[in-house]
Design a protein around this motif. Structure first.
Motif, PDB file in Angstrom:
ATOM      1  N   ASP A   1      38.612  -1.519  41.688  1.00  0.00           N
ATOM      2  CA  ASP A   1      38.880  -2.606  42.626  1.00  0.00           C
ATOM      3  C   ASP A   1      39.065  -3.810  41.834  1.00  0.00           C
ATOM      4  OD1 ASP A   1      36.286  -2.836  41.819  1.00  0.00           O
ATOM      5  OD2 ASP A   1      35.549  -2.707  43.864  1.00  0.00           O
ATOM      6  N   SER A   2      39.176  -4.080  40.633  1.00  0.00           N
ATOM      7  CA  SER A   2      39.035  -5.466  39.964  1.00  0.00           C
ATOM      8  C   SER A   2      40.272  -6.328  40.563  1.00  0.00           C
ATOM      9  CB  SER A   2      39.150  -5.288  38.739  1.00  0.00           C
ATOM     10  OG  SER A   2      40.104  -4.413  38.178  1.00  0.00           O
ATOM     11  N   HIS A   3      41.163  -5.650  40.964  1.00  0.00           N
ATOM     12  CA  HIS A   3      42.522  -6.476  41.275  1.00  0.00           C
ATOM     13  C   HIS A   3      42.427  -6.736  43.131  1.00  0.00           C
ATOM     14  CE1 HIS A   3      44.165  -7.451  37.618  1.00  0.00           C
ATOM     15  NE2 HIS A   3      43.840  -5.953  37.428  1.00  0.00           N
TER      16      HIS A   3
ATOM     17  N   GLY B   1      64.060  -9.635  38.768  1.00  0.00           N
ATOM     18  CA  GLY B   1      64.829  -9.910  40.004  1.00  0.00           C
ATOM     19  C   GLY B   1      63.540  -9.284  40.981  1.00  0.00           C
ATOM     20  N   THR B   2      64.213  -9.507  42.313  1.00  0.00           N
ATOM     21  CA  THR B   2      63.413  -9.496  43.481  1.00  0.00           C
ATOM     22  C   THR B   2      62.974  -8.178  43.841  1.00  0.00           C
ATOM     23  OG1 THR B   2      65.202  -9.463  44.815  1.00  0.00           O
ATOM     24  CG2 THR B   2      63.898 -11.528  44.611  1.00  0.00           C
ATOM     25  N   GLN B   3      63.990  -7.322  43.489  1.00  0.00           N
ATOM     26  CA  GLN B   3      63.408  -5.647  43.684  1.00  0.00           C
ATOM     27  C   GLN B   3      62.271  -5.294  43.084  1.00  0.00           C
ATOM     28  OE1 GLN B   3      66.014  -6.415  41.762  1.00  0.00           O
ATOM     29  NE2 GLN B   3      66.405  -4.760  40.548  1.00  0.00           N
ATOM     30  N   ILE B   4      62.133  -5.663  41.909  1.00  0.00           N
ATOM     31  CA  ILE B   4      60.935  -5.146  40.976  1.00  0.00           C
ATOM     32  C   ILE B   4      59.650  -6.000  41.571  1.00  0.00           C
ATOM     33  CG2 ILE B   4      59.971  -5.449  38.856  1.00  0.00           C
ATOM     34  CD1 ILE B   4      62.053  -3.358  38.859  1.00  0.00           C
ATOM     35  N   GLU B   5      59.840  -7.245  42.037  1.00  0.00           N
ATOM     36  CA  GLU B   5      58.641  -7.873  42.753  1.00  0.00           C
ATOM     37  C   GLU B   5      58.348  -6.978  43.956  1.00  0.00           C
ATOM     38  OE1 GLU B   5      59.547 -11.867  43.343  1.00  0.00           O
ATOM     39  OE2 GLU B   5      59.786 -12.282  41.132  1.00  0.00           O
ATOM     40  N   THR B   6      59.273  -6.721  44.570  1.00  0.00           N
ATOM     41  CA  THR B   6      59.103  -5.910  45.881  1.00  0.00           C
ATOM     42  C   THR B   6      58.419  -4.624  45.613  1.00  0.00           C
ATOM     43  OG1 THR B   6      60.987  -6.929  46.666  1.00  0.00           O
ATOM     44  CG2 THR B   6      60.098  -4.990  47.942  1.00  0.00           C
ATOM     45  N   LEU B   7      58.654  -4.078  44.223  1.00  0.00           N
ATOM     46  CA  LEU B   7      58.126  -2.635  43.957  1.00  0.00           C
ATOM     47  C   LEU B   7      56.593  -3.153  43.818  1.00  0.00           C
ATOM     48  CD1 LEU B   7      58.473   0.023  42.902  1.00  0.00           C
ATOM     49  CD2 LEU B   7      58.843  -0.692  40.756  1.00  0.00           C
ATOM     50  N   GLY B   8      56.483  -4.137  43.015  1.00  0.00           N
ATOM     51  CA  GLY B   8      55.136  -4.367  42.710  1.00  0.00           C
ATOM     52  C   GLY B   8      54.062  -4.509  43.509  1.00  0.00           C
ATOM     53  N   ARG B   9      54.677  -5.398  44.793  1.00  0.00           N
ATOM     54  CA  ARG B   9      53.856  -5.815  45.929  1.00  0.00           C
ATOM     55  C   ARG B   9      53.696  -4.373  46.728  1.00  0.00           C
ATOM     56  NH1 ARG B   9      57.283  -9.387  47.625  1.00  0.00           N
ATOM     57  NH2 ARG B   9      56.652 -11.105  46.247  1.00  0.00           N
TER      58      ARG B   9
ATOM     59  N   GLU C   1      49.762 -14.331  41.780  1.00  0.00           N
ATOM     60  CA  GLU C   1      50.316 -14.571  40.418  1.00  0.00           C
ATOM     61  C   GLU C   1      49.894 -13.667  39.509  1.00  0.00           C
ATOM     62  OE1 GLU C   1      49.324 -18.672  39.703  1.00  0.00           O
ATOM     63  OE2 GLU C   1      51.265 -19.358  40.049  1.00  0.00           O
ATOM     64  N   GLU C   2      48.518 -13.070  39.770  1.00  0.00           N
ATOM     65  CA  GLU C   2      47.918 -12.208  38.886  1.00  0.00           C
ATOM     66  C   GLU C   2      48.274 -10.610  39.000  1.00  0.00           C
ATOM     67  OE1 GLU C   2      43.442 -13.622  38.243  1.00  0.00           O
ATOM     68  OE2 GLU C   2      43.933 -13.540  40.394  1.00  0.00           O
ATOM     69  N   PHE C   3      48.370 -10.295  40.211  1.00  0.00           N
ATOM     70  CA  PHE C   3      48.684  -8.946  40.275  1.00  0.00           C
ATOM     71  C   PHE C   3      50.156  -8.568  40.260  1.00  0.00           C
ATOM     72  CE2 PHE C   3      49.147  -9.863  44.998  1.00  0.00           C
ATOM     73  CZ  PHE C   3      50.660  -9.156  45.336  1.00  0.00           C
ATOM     74  N   LEU C   4      50.915  -9.737  40.442  1.00  0.00           N
ATOM     75  CA  LEU C   4      52.263  -9.067  40.558  1.00  0.00           C
ATOM     76  C   LEU C   4      53.096  -8.566  39.201  1.00  0.00           C
ATOM     77  CD1 LEU C   4      54.274  -8.784  42.857  1.00  0.00           C
ATOM     78  CD2 LEU C   4      55.391 -11.023  42.554  1.00  0.00           C
ATOM     79  N   PRO C   5      52.850  -9.514  38.240  1.00  0.00           N
ATOM     80  CA  PRO C   5      53.382  -8.869  36.815  1.00  0.00           C
ATOM     81  C   PRO C   5      52.889  -7.572  36.567  1.00  0.00           C
ATOM     82  CG  PRO C   5      52.379 -11.144  36.956  1.00  0.00           C
ATOM     83  CD  PRO C   5      51.982 -10.953  38.121  1.00  0.00           C
ATOM     84  N   LEU C   6      51.359  -7.319  36.834  1.00  0.00           N
ATOM     85  CA  LEU C   6      50.663  -6.524  36.395  1.00  0.00           C
ATOM     86  C   LEU C   6      51.200  -5.162  37.121  1.00  0.00           C
ATOM     87  CD1 LEU C   6      48.426  -5.298  34.622  1.00  0.00           C
ATOM     88  CD2 LEU C   6      47.066  -5.499  36.700  1.00  0.00           C
ATOM     89  N   PHE C   7      51.512  -5.223  38.410  1.00  0.00           N
ATOM     90  CA  PHE C   7      51.684  -4.154  39.266  1.00  0.00           C
ATOM     91  C   PHE C   7      53.174  -3.706  39.052  1.00  0.00           C
ATOM     92  CE2 PHE C   7      48.260  -2.496  42.183  1.00  0.00           C
ATOM     93  CZ  PHE C   7      47.241  -3.478  41.606  1.00  0.00           C
ATOM     94  N   SER C   8      53.957  -4.788  38.869  1.00  0.00           N
ATOM     95  CA  SER C   8      55.361  -4.739  39.021  1.00  0.00           C
ATOM     96  C   SER C   8      55.871  -3.883  37.677  1.00  0.00           C
ATOM     97  CB  SER C   8      56.126  -5.959  39.156  1.00  0.00           C
ATOM     98  OG  SER C   8      55.849  -6.435  40.073  1.00  0.00           O
ATOM     99  N   ASP C   9      55.068  -4.569  36.614  1.00  0.00           N
ATOM    100  CA  ASP C   9      55.443  -3.724  35.214  1.00  0.00           C
ATOM    101  C   ASP C   9      55.085  -2.358  35.069  1.00  0.00           C
ATOM    102  OD1 ASP C   9      56.346  -6.047  33.793  1.00  0.00           O
ATOM    103  OD2 ASP C   9      55.196  -5.571  32.012  1.00  0.00           O
TER     104      ASP C   9
END
Length: 555
Positions: free
Chosen positions: A218-220, A171-179, A226-234
RNA sequence: GCGCCUGUAGCUCAGUAGGAUAGAGCAACGGACUUCUAAUCCGUAGGUCGGGGGUUCAAAUCCUCCCAGGCGCGCCA
């Protein structure tokens, strides 16, 4: 148990009265037995004559009289039977029967207070379940203490219990976290980006960003969402969850299972439950969305489960989650929720019923907020601003035992004032020490007896007749109540009853201790009293264990 | 506006499945350590159980209305 013995006797007598047509007993009539508040009213009292008066259209005292005439007492359980007041029957129990309580405690030891009340019922207690978007705060600590103690109490009363933590990792709160972490990461790398208010503000976000920078450099920096969100959220969610797990472990709370919300999406459970409820007619389509018809089951309005944009709502995964719980075979599912979720309760009950279960198969308990104070002054907390006192801070400051006990010494559905300074005070102001101190004092007596090599444990010459002081009898009676207290805590899902009982028991002990010596020249007396205090220590220890509070031998 | 929770001693809270004279701790006041731990004990004082009605032999407890506080009422989580 004495109570059971009495009830059995009363019921048998009642049967006799019925057979001899002394008076009528309505079907389903139950004898009520209580411990009177006033000592002069005996050890136990029953109001059965009062309750039978109306159906028999005669005076309660007449009923009581014929009942008492039939009440045979072959084994000398009662030393007094008296009709009093409007028609109460007061019963006085013989000392010999009371002494058996002590034997029972010594025989059962750590099992004293355990019962078969739950009859192997399989129960799940889900508690805390905080979103992995930030560290646990004090309020979660309350939920943790209450949930864990409740689970222990249910175990002690014969239930099969599982403790579970539901991880809202979808859900969105995890995406917000990653962001949030990503934005801080960009800032760390020198990029000027705006950090919106809707993002998580706490310092822990910065720390996570730093970790990401250390691993990924600094690779990200220029990655697309699309790339960073799953990585950072997870990464962030996993890392925060680890912290939560550790905080709870440090608080003495161990879960049997950590259940991932995301898994419900990945294995299709969410889709399945929606299909099931569509098929059963509980979900209908309107305005491009799918609605759960919860009004049919008592809710005030129907609730969207699939939005017009195709996204499911929180309720959808919650339905799937609860379906999964029941599929796992739980007879009873207990959820502890923060009080701010109470608007959500009815739809959840409706959901459970739509899934073919009874409303009683789900029990939602609200844990009210914790008001943190310091010397009587409110400590301000704001999650959004990232200013809150974490559970860890509180445990570090006041200690785990004090924190747990304070959380448990209030009904969970009333707000709790938690004063940090008070919690640290080592005085009677702080009931946890009061109860623990009773345990420590008795332990000290035991140590002393061993040092002096007194033979106080020999059952051969134990004579409990030495225990004839009113306060000794009162203590025994109090000890006899312990199993009932545990059972009632389980029945009403109210752990707070236990700390209250323990405080009272400790109080009676402290007073007794102050006025009478246990170890003394009269070895017979010493032995009997030693037997009594050791029983008290067992009960205090058993009770504290259920609360997850330590029972120290020295303080 | 609707819904849920709460309202009991100055403060924090109990009150057992409707029972007999409403309890505890703290704070206040006054006492108790040559003794098994004073993180303790003993005493004094403190109440219209938010208010009104109702049910009952019996109500802090059940019903109803009102008052006050908290929270919630999204195709958010």
């Amino acid at each position: 148990m004495i109570r059971d013995k009495i009830l059995e006797k009363l019921n048998r007598t009642l049967e006799q009265c019925g057979e001899r047509n002394l008076f009528q007993i309505p079907p389903g009539f139950e004898v009520q037995l209580e411990v009177p508040r006033v000592e002069a009213h005996g050890d136990f009292a029953t109001n059965l004559a009062l309750n039978l008066a109306k159906p028999n259209r005669c005076s309660p005292r007449d009923i009581a009289t014929s009942f008492v005439e039939q009440l045979a007492d072959g084994d000398g359980l009662f030393t007094g039977v008296e009709i009093a007041g409007p028609g109460f029957i007061n019963l006085v129990i013989s000392p010999a029967a009371w002494y058996e309580v002590l034997d029972e405690i010594h025989r059962l030891e750590h099992n004293y207070g355990r019962s078969e009340f739950g009859l192997g019922r399989y129960v799940q207690v889900e508690f805390v379940s905080a979103n992995p978007t930030g560290p646990l705060h004090v309020g979660h600590g309350r939920g943790a203490a209450v949930g864990d103690a409740l689970a222990s109490i249910l175990e002690a009363t014969g239930h099969r219990v599982e403790r579970e933590y539901y991880i809202n990792d979808a859900g969105t709160q995890i995406e917000t976290l990653g962001r949030s972490v990503f934005l801080r990461y960009q800032q760390l790398l020198g990029r000027q980006v705006e950090f919106p208010e809707t993002c998580y503000q706490g310092d822990y976000i910065q720390a996570l960003a730093k970790e990401m920078q250390e691993v990924h450099g600094d690779s990200h920096l220029n990655s697309s969402e699309e790339e960073f969100l799953p990585l950072f959220s997870d990464y962030a969610a996993k890392s925060i969850l680890e912290g939560i797990r550790k905080d709870l472990e440090d608080f003495g709370v161990h879960y049997d299972r950590w259940f991932s919300e995301k898994s419900l999406y990945e294995n299709g459970a969410v889709d399945r439950v929606i299909e099931t409820l569509k098929a059963s007619g509980n979900i209908y389509e309107k305005d491009g969305a799918f609605w759960f018809q919860s009004t049919a089951l008592g809710d005030e309005k129907d609730r969207v489960v699939v939005r017009a944009n195709g996204m499911t709502t929180y309720l959808a995964s919650d339905l799937a989650y609860h379906q999964d719980k029941y599929l796992r075979g739980f007879d009873l599912v207990i959820n502890l929720w923060g009080a701010d979720h109470h608007g959500y309760m009815e739809r959840m009950y409706a959901g459970v019923m739509a899934l073919g279960r009874k409303r009683e198969d789900l029990r939602l308990l609200l844990v009210q907020l914790v008001n943190l104070l310091r010397k009587g002054k409110q400590v301000t907390m704001s999650t959004r601003a990232g200013e809150f006192v974490t559970l860890k801070d509180v445990i570090d400051e006041v200690g785990r035992d004090a924190a747990r006990f304070i959380f448990l010494t209030r009904r969970s559905d009333s707000p709790l004032e938690f004063d940090l300074e008070l919690a640290k005070e080592k005085s009677a102001d702080n009931p946890v020490y009061y109860v623990q101190y009773a345990h420590a004092r008795i332990s000290s007596i035991i140590r002393m007896a061993k040092e002096q090599q007194l033979d106080l444990d020999n059952p051969e010459n134990l004579d409990l007749e030495h225990l004839n002081l009113p306060e000794e009898m009162a203590l025994i009676k109090q000890l006899s109540l312990y199993p009932e207290v545990v059972e009632n805590s389980a029945r009403f899902l109210e752990p707070h009853r236990l700390p209250y009982y323990l405080t009272e028991l400790a109080s009676a002990f402290h007073s007794y201790y102050k006025h009478h010596r246990i170890i003394q020249d009269d070895l017979g007396m010493a032995q009997a009293r030693y037997y009594l205090v050791k029983a008290i220590r067992l009960v205090v220890g058993n009770g504290l264990a259920l609360l997850g509070v330590s029972a120290p031998e020295q303080m």
